[in-house]
Design a protein around this motif. Structure first.
Motif, short mmCIF file in Angstrom:
data_model
loop_
_atom_site.label_atom_id
_atom_site.label_comp_id
_atom_site.label_asym_id
_atom_site.label_seq_id
_atom_site.Cartn_x
_atom_site.Cartn_y
_atom_site.Cartn_z
N ARG A 138 0.86 -0.91 -0.31
CA ARG A 138 -0.07 -0.04 0.16
C ARG A 138 0.92 1.23 -0.29
NH1 ARG A 138 -2.52 -1.43 4.28
NH2 ARG A 138 -1.76 -0.44 5.39
N GLU A 139 1.75 1.30 0.80
CA GLU A 139 2.67 1.96 0.73
C GLU A 139 3.41 2.61 -0.06
OE1 GLU A 139 5.98 3.76 4.43
OE2 GLU A 139 6.56 2.05 3.14
N ARG A 140 4.00 1.49 -1.53
CA ARG A 140 4.12 2.03 -2.77
C ARG A 140 3.15 2.13 -3.65
NH1 ARG A 140 7.51 -1.10 1.00
NH2 ARG A 140 9.75 -0.90 0.73
N GLY A 141 2.15 2.43 -2.83
CA GLY A 141 0.82 2.89 -3.98
C GLY A 141 0.33 1.51 -5.00
N MET A 142 0.47 0.35 -4.75
CA MET A 142 0.13 -0.95 -5.28
C MET A 142 -0.96 -0.90 -4.31
SD MET A 142 4.26 -2.84 -5.52
CE MET A 142 3.87 -3.79 -6.68
N HIS A 143 -1.71 -2.46 -5.66
CA HIS A 143 -3.33 -3.02 -4.52
C HIS A 143 -3.05 -4.15 -4.74
CE1 HIS A 143 -7.58 -2.59 -4.53
NE2 HIS A 143 -7.96 -3.45 -5.65
N SER A 144 -3.17 -4.54 -3.57
CA SER A 144 -3.48 -5.93 -3.25
C SER A 144 -4.45 -5.72 -2.03
CB SER A 144 -2.30 -6.30 -1.57
OG SER A 144 -2.29 -5.41 -0.73
N ILE A 145 -4.60 -7.20 -2.03
CA ILE A 145 -6.36 -7.83 -1.34
C ILE A 145 -5.98 -9.17 -0.16
CG2 ILE A 145 -8.57 -9.41 -1.87
CD1 ILE A 145 -8.58 -8.22 -4.75
N ILE A 146 -6.65 -8.65 0.96
CA ILE A 146 -6.57 -9.57 2.29
C ILE A 146 -7.64 -10.39 2.22
CG2 ILE A 146 -6.15 -9.75 4.30
CD1 ILE A 146 -5.01 -6.98 4.66
N LYS A 187 -12.06 -8.74 9.73
CA LYS A 187 -11.10 -8.20 10.44
C LYS A 187 -9.58 -9.05 10.60
CE LYS A 187 -12.61 -3.55 10.94
NZ LYS A 187 -12.27 -2.71 10.46
N VAL A 188 -8.49 -8.90 9.81
CA VAL A 188 -7.51 -9.60 10.54
C VAL A 188 -6.60 -8.25 11.32
CG1 VAL A 188 -4.40 -10.12 9.91
CG2 VAL A 188 -6.88 -10.50 8.33
N THR A 189 -6.71 -8.68 12.14
CA THR A 189 -5.97 -8.35 13.95
C THR A 189 -4.79 -9.54 14.34
OG1 THR A 189 -7.97 -8.01 14.04
CG2 THR A 189 -6.86 -7.78 15.97
N SER A 190 -3.70 -8.61 14.49
CA SER A 190 -3.09 -8.93 15.60
C SER A 190 -2.81 -8.58 16.78
CB SER A 190 -1.16 -8.47 14.53
OG SER A 190 -0.74 -7.22 15.23
N ARG A 191 -2.12 -9.88 17.23
CA ARG A 191 -2.32 -9.86 19.26
C ARG A 191 -0.95 -8.35 19.37
NH1 ARG A 191 -2.06 -14.90 17.52
NH2 ARG A 191 -3.58 -16.25 19.03
N ALA A 249 -10.45 -7.22 5.03
CA ALA A 249 -10.39 -8.08 4.41
C ALA A 249 -11.25 -8.90 4.07
CB ALA A 249 -9.69 -9.14 6.04
N LYS A 250 -11.73 -9.43 3.51
CA LYS A 250 -12.90 -10.22 2.47
C LYS A 250 -12.64 -11.90 3.26
CE LYS A 250 -12.80 -8.28 -1.94
NZ LYS A 250 -12.66 -8.53 -4.05
N LEU A 251 -13.92 -11.91 3.37
CA LEU A 251 -14.13 -13.31 3.83
C LEU A 251 -14.17 -14.42 2.52
CD1 LEU A 251 -17.05 -12.51 6.20
CD2 LEU A 251 -14.58 -12.50 7.18
N TYR A 252 -13.38 -15.57 3.35
CA TYR A 252 -14.11 -16.94 2.50
C TYR A 252 -13.89 -18.14 3.17
CZ TYR A 252 -9.16 -18.50 4.55
OH TYR A 252 -8.36 -19.49 5.08
N ALA A 253 -14.81 -18.93 3.03
CA ALA A 253 -15.26 -20.07 3.29
C ALA A 253 -15.08 -20.90 2.57
CB ALA A 253 -16.70 -19.57 4.07
N LYS A 254 -15.76 -22.13 2.81
CA LYS A 254 -15.65 -23.49 2.37
C LYS A 254 -16.93 -23.61 0.83
CE LYS A 254 -13.98 -27.50 5.45
NZ LYS A 254 -14.49 -28.54 5.66
N GLY A 255 -16.32 -23.52 -0.25
CA GLY A 255 -17.38 -23.95 -1.21
C GLY A 255 -16.53 -22.39 -2.15
N ASP A 256 -15.87 -21.44 -1.71
CA ASP A 256 -16.17 -20.25 -1.98
C ASP A 256 -14.77 -20.23 -3.21
OD1 ASP A 256 -17.70 -18.66 -0.78
OD2 ASP A 256 -16.65 -17.48 0.99
N ASN A 257 -15.23 -19.93 -4.41
CA ASN A 257 -14.44 -20.23 -5.63
C ASN A 257 -13.19 -18.36 -5.27
OD1 ASN A 257 -12.90 -19.64 -7.91
ND2 ASN A 257 -14.61 -20.76 -9.02
N LEU A 258 -12.02 -18.91 -4.74
CA LEU A 258 -11.34 -17.52 -4.75
C LEU A 258 -10.61 -17.58 -5.94
CD1 LEU A 258 -8.88 -18.80 -1.85
CD2 LEU A 258 -10.87 -17.00 -1.71
N PHE A 259 -10.74 -18.64 -7.41
CA PHE A 259 -10.07 -17.59 -8.30
C PHE A 259 -10.79 -16.35 -8.67
CE2 PHE A 259 -9.38 -17.58 -13.16
CZ PHE A 259 -8.64 -17.12 -12.85
N GLN A 260 -12.46 -17.18 -8.82
CA GLN A 260 -13.64 -16.80 -10.02
C GLN A 260 -13.70 -15.10 -9.19
OE1 GLN A 260 -17.68 -17.50 -8.50
NE2 GLN A 260 -17.61 -17.29 -11.28
N SER A 261 -13.37 -15.11 -7.31
CA SER A 261 -13.39 -14.10 -6.69
C SER A 261 -12.12 -12.57 -6.50
CB SER A 261 -13.36 -13.57 -5.02
OG SER A 261 -13.55 -12.44 -4.56
#
Length: 192
Positions: free
Chosen positions: A27-35, A48-52, A59-71
């Protein structure tokens, strides 16, 4: 050249912190990523992705059966995608790991997956099993057992602090439910 990376460890090694730092660097380098993160783990809020240590990102959510390639392919159509991050990658299915391989090979987008290697009985999770077998790059993030040795295992604890030796593979929890241990201490509690 895009590759599939798997960063694995026991609990408390900083997987989510590392993911969030890497996503920030893009993000700092102006690039686009997805979590992405597993829908079944909502301890810190849905999507949400949260560290201790307090870092957090949507973040986007994924569950069993979701097609990550398509998304991910749909996201690529709207703008250039520079990287995909997967938190809680142990919860991926075999098919979803194959879909992430297609993201790397067909869409030419790097995928960085972060997750546990094994469950509380020392068995690999489905997602971890196939990431360990098929990822281009493997990297172990390290944490320590109470004795000071490298912790490679996670033990599940009951309400009395005793090791649980059977049950469902997935039970969401934090430090109140799980403890990272070296093999010697894990064996003493779970295998003996």
């Amino acid at each position: 050249m895009a590759q599939l990376y798997f960063y694995y460890s026991a609990m408390n090694a900083g997987k989510s912190t590392s993911l969030l730092q890497s996503a920030y660097n893009y993000r700092e380098r102006g690039m686009h990523s997805i979590i992405y993160t597993a829908a079944l783990d909502d301890r810190y809020g849905v999507g949400k992705v949260t560290s201790r240590i307090g870092l957090q990102a949507d973040a986007k959510l994924y569950a069993k059966g979701d097609n990550l390639f398509q998304s991910i392919n749909n996201d690529c159509k709207s703008r250039k995608l520079d990287c995909v991050f997967i938190d809680e990658a142990q919860f991926l299915t075999k098919e979803q790991v194959k879909q992430l391989i297609d993201v790397v090979d067909e869409l030419k987008v790097p995928v960085l997956a972060y997750g546990l290697r094994t469950d509380f009985m020392g068995e690999t999770f489905e997602g971890s099993h196939y990431l360990l077998a098929w990822a281009d790059k493997l990297s172990e993030l390290k944490t320590v057992c109470h004795c000071g040795r490298k912790a490679s295992f996670v033990v599940r604890l009951d309400e009395n602090g005793q090791a649980v030796k059977n049950g469902n593979q997935v039970q969401i929890g934090g430090n109140d439910t799980y403890e990272s241990l070296c093999r010697k201490h894990f064996k003493a509690l779970v295998w003996d």
